[in-house]
Every structure is written in C-alpha cells, then in structure tokens.
Design a protein around this motif. Structure first.
Motif: not given
Length: 347
Positions: A99-101, A178-181, A322-327
């Motif tokens: 994940x980005x962060x 959830x941030x992993x895959x 960022x959107x992927x992290x947010x979801x």
C-alpha cells in the motif's frame, strides 16, 4: 543516437525486492545501479547477483548516489512513508509498492512532495498493466458491455508468506490485512467502474481461521457502492489452495469474465482466459501475451521508462494509490463496526 539506460535503485531485497530487481534487469533501457538491503546476507546475495551495482546496508547511501534516476521501494508497509519521503527529498523518481502508506495523511504528504519536486510517484498496482486485467478495462471502454453496472473481483489462494522476520503476520507492521492483497482488487474494481464516478460507501465483513487472531483476516468480502446504484464486490479467502483470481463485469448490454490460475502467484506457467457475452453468444478473447505478477513487474519498469523518457502518464498515480488505501481503511472500519462506512468519512 544511443540513449543511456535509466539507472534504477532498489530499496529492499527480500523475495519481492529480488523480483523487482530481476524485472529491471530484463528490461531494455533499464539498469540496476544500486541496491539497499537489510542484512549482510542479503547484501552478499545482491553483490553476487548484480556485481556491477553498488550495494548498501543503509538506504541513505543509495539515495546519495547522484546517477540514480528512479528508486523502487520494496519494504514492509510500515516503513513506506519514511523511506518514500527520503527518496523524493533526494530528487529521485519513485515507484512505491502498495500500500502507498498506512494513513491518508501520509499518502497526501507524499503526493504533495512529489508535485513540489516535479517528480514521478508511481504506486505498485501492477495488475493495471496485465495483458488480461487491462484487456477487461479496454473492452469496457470500447463499449463491449454497454454501461458497466457491477463488478466482482475475487481471489482464493493459500496463505500469505510470512515476510522477513514474520512482519506480514504482525498487524502493527502491516496496518491491516486488507492493505496486503485486497487492495489490488479494490483498485481494479474502482478502475473498471470509473464511469460511475467515485465510490460513495463500503460495507465489509471478515473472519479468521486462527483462534485468538481475529485481526488476521483469512476470509474477507466487501461491497463498494457507487452513484446510481452501481456496485462492486471484492472478496478473498486465504483458506484455500494455489492462486486463483477472477474478475467479472456486467453491463447494460453484456458481460465479461476473466480468470487466472496458477500453482502459486509468481508462477511463469499460469492458465488464464477472457470471455465476453452480449447476452446471446459467448466469445473468447485471445490474450496473446502471458500474464502474471512477475511479468507485470517488467511491464511496470517499461511504463516508468516511457514516463521518464517520453512523458507518458503513469498507469497508477499517487491519487489512485491513495484511493486504494482509503477503501481498505474504510473496509477495516466497517469490519470492526459492523456498519457501512461513507467514503467521505475517510477522505
């Protein structure tokens, strides 16, 4: 006129970092110029595999090497912000693994810094470069299924690798699983339904096969709502076997079904297909280029070369990252609360 190769640095030389270095090494016009590794053992391995590259145990030494243009950061998630910030401050383009962060604030800070420095910040959602998964998007954009209304992105696989020092099973270093895959699949779902605008809300649930470790979410599913009633389902199980991924997209005039299977995620011998239907007939769309994450890494390097030398847009921007992290953060909040979460509460 011969153009000199773009010189890459790689920070992190674990299993996935080695794959990144290998992808750079296989790409015409790219060169592994420096590697930063954590231990003396991995440093020794890097020197053996890449004898012409400088090898450091301190990534700051790599960043001080003036002839490096772009750096791949391939390290545990909790270190992403610190190291990525240092890369951008050193004046080098950046490919940051997902994940980005772990927080939106850190994602925003990196995005702002990249803009201020006029540097490229790409996020490692390599599935967008896949000959299979990107062809789904091409078919959607070409109007093959009319207006897309529903997307399903699903994975069943054996459990995650532990990671160096077991970091992937340490929730404090992962942030959340959830941030992993599933983060990859949230990115694909948002991409496929981009005509529906931004996601508006999300509901998720999860459980664990490991007694006493509910935070290690082996089984996970989420519904992502968009405007006008359009929605996506993202689902994953780590209680299965091998590695099997599916994407299905239904529209007003047809549907698409893509599938990829392998004995493991990094296989060079997968099986895959893409089928389309107009509601009456089914056709198989040939995918002539082999697909899989190790091949997409090579495509990712080529994408960076085109962006650096030719000014072409990145496949996945910092905004997308960022959107992927947010979801993922919204999904984790929903799992914990048992309630839907509005995306406006996260972003």
């Amino acid at each position: 006129m011969t153009t000199s190769p773009v010189r890459f640095g790689v920070i992190g030389f674990g299993a996935w970092g080695k794959c990144h270095a290998g992808a750079i090494n296989k790409t015409e016009g790219a060169e592994v110029a420096a590697i930063a590794a954590k231990s003396e053992g991995t440093c020794s391995e890097a020197r053996e595999l890449y004898p012409s590259a400088s090898v450091y145990s301190d990534y700051h030494q790599l960043l001080a090497q003036d002839d490096i243009e772009v750096v791949h950061v391939v390290i545990p998630s909790y270190l992403h912000f610190e190291v990525a910030k240092a890369v951008l401050e050193s004046g080098k383009h950046l490919l940051l693994e997902k994940p980005m962060c772990l927080t939106i604030a850190d994602c925003q800070a990196l995005n702002q810094l990249a803009q201020e420095k006029n540097l490229l910040l790409a996020v490692g959602h390599e599935l967008r470069l896949s000959s299979l998964w990107s062809r789904v998007k091409q078919e959607i954009d070409a109007g093959a299924i009319g207006e897309p209304q529903y997307a399903l992105v699903e994975l069943s696989r054996k459990p995650y690798r532990l990671g160096a020092d077991g970091w992937r099973y340490d929730i404090d270093r992962v942030g959340n699983w959830i941030l992993e895959e599933p983060i990859h699949f949230f990115d694909l779902a948002r991409w496929y339904l981009s005509s529906a605008g931004k996601p508006t809300s999300l509901f998720a649930t999860a459980n664990s096969r490991q007694v006493g470790h509910p935070e290690l979410q082996d089984n996970f599913s989420a519904i992502v709502n968009f405007e006008d009633g359009k929605y996506a389902v993202v689902s994953q199980s780590l209680s299965m076997f091998e590695h099997h991924q599916t994407a299905k997209v239904a529209g007003t005039e047809g549907s698409l079904w893509a599938s990829w299977s392998g004995a493991m995620d990094r296989t060079r011998h997968p099986s895959f297909f893409l089928k389309a239907s107009n509601g009456e007939t089914v056709r198989e769309i040939p995918i002539e280029k082999i697909t899989g994450e190790i091949f997409e890494l090579e495509d990712q390097v080529a994408m960076l070369l085109e962006a650096i030398r030719g000014g072409k847009p990145l496949a996945t921007s910092a905004e997308d990252g960022m959107w992927s992290v947010a979801m993922c953060l919204a999904a984790q909040k929903s799992v914990e609360s048992g309630q839907p979460v509005a995306m406006s509460d996260i972003l």
